[in-house]
Design a protein around this motif. Sequence first.
Motif, PDB file in Angstrom:
ATOM      1  N   ASP A   3     -16.105  42.226 -26.453  1.00 23.79           N
ATOM      2  CA  ASP A   3     -16.919  41.252 -27.183  1.00 23.79           C
ATOM      3  C   ASP A   3     -16.247  39.888 -27.204  1.00 23.79           C
ATOM      4  OD1 ASP A   3     -19.589  41.747 -28.370  1.00 23.79           O
ATOM      5  OD2 ASP A   3     -18.646  43.580 -29.083  1.00 23.79           O
ATOM      6  N   GLY A   4     -14.917  39.860 -27.250  1.00 19.33           N
ATOM      7  CA  GLY A   4     -14.213  38.586 -27.168  1.00 19.33           C
ATOM      8  C   GLY A   4     -14.447  37.892 -25.838  1.00 19.33           C
ATOM      9  N   PHE A   5     -14.452  38.662 -24.757  1.00 12.22           N
ATOM     10  CA  PHE A   5     -14.711  38.093 -23.434  1.00 12.22           C
ATOM     11  C   PHE A   5     -16.162  37.645 -23.292  1.00 12.22           C
ATOM     12  CE2 PHE A   5     -10.725  40.034 -22.060  1.00 12.22           C
ATOM     13  CZ  PHE A   5     -10.258  39.118 -21.132  1.00 12.22           C
ATOM     14  N   GLN A   6     -17.064  38.264 -24.028  1.00 11.68           N
ATOM     15  CA  GLN A   6     -18.486  37.979 -23.885  1.00 11.68           C
ATOM     16  C   GLN A   6     -18.884  36.644 -24.487  1.00 11.68           C
ATOM     17  OE1 GLN A   6     -21.014  38.242 -26.611  1.00 11.68           O
ATOM     18  NE2 GLN A   6     -22.580  37.578 -25.178  1.00 11.68           N
ATOM     19  N   ALA A   7     -18.093  36.118 -25.417  1.00 15.95           N
ATOM     20  CA  ALA A   7     -18.476  34.895 -26.127  1.00 15.95           C
ATOM     21  C   ALA A   7     -18.981  33.822 -25.155  1.00 15.95           C
ATOM     22  CB  ALA A   7     -17.293  34.367 -26.930  1.00 15.95           C
ATOM     23  N   GLY A   8     -20.208  33.390 -25.361  1.00 15.28           N
ATOM     24  CA  GLY A   8     -20.812  32.358 -24.538  1.00 15.28           C
ATOM     25  C   GLY A   8     -21.484  32.870 -23.273  1.00 15.28           C
ATOM     26  N   LEU A   9     -21.398  34.156 -23.027  1.00 16.55           N
ATOM     27  CA  LEU A   9     -21.996  34.745 -21.829  1.00 16.55           C
ATOM     28  C   LEU A   9     -23.064  35.756 -22.222  1.00 16.55           C
ATOM     29  CD1 LEU A   9     -18.706  35.510 -19.857  1.00 16.55           C
ATOM     30  CD2 LEU A   9     -20.235  33.571 -19.518  1.00 16.55           C
ATOM     31  N   ALA A  10     -23.887  36.123 -21.272  1.00 20.71           N
ATOM     32  CA  ALA A  10     -24.866  37.189 -21.498  1.00 20.71           C
ATOM     33  C   ALA A  10     -24.140  38.532 -21.483  1.00 20.71           C
ATOM     34  CB  ALA A  10     -25.938  37.147 -20.412  1.00 20.71           C
TER      35      ALA A  10
END
Length: 188
Positions: A43-50
Amino acid sequence: MTEPRPPRCRWAQSHPLLAAYHDTEWGLPEHDGRALREKLMLDGFQAGLAWITILRKHAAFRAGFAGFDPERIARFGENDVTRLLGDTGIVRSRANIQATIGNAHALLAMQARNENFSAFVWKFVGGAPIIGDGLTGLTRSAESEALSAALKERGFKFVGPVIVYAWMQACGLVDDHEVQCFRRRIAA
């Protein structure tokens, strides 16, 4: 004749990967500490991405980050950061990679204090999922703010209240399935 598709949340209807994730994982109460930690890092990596971007890269993340084993990740050094920055299979963000390594250290420190990650997380929702209405589109809550602050106090990074709320939804700490969804109140 095919079986009718069960109604699911609208966000999960646009792609088969999203539907499969929704139907088998998202919002189901997760108590396994390893799975909780892995999902928090993703979820940390997902920030700003789909989210579909992360789903497509999940296997590469798991391989690149040693199965999200905190003891192995805590030993990562600059060579590992460089290796991961060159890995086209993951989201290549130096800040996220370094945060994941730091979070492994924070987790190991919790373990050294005999803090069980799953028990720690679930106490913020009183041990049972909070049932949302599935419609308001909340992106944070008092619980995600408190949990975010507690994680930050323990040295975790990329755990702001919005990321933590999305993670709480994914891990079933909050049931935000839409009212018509077949997964609504699965834990009830």
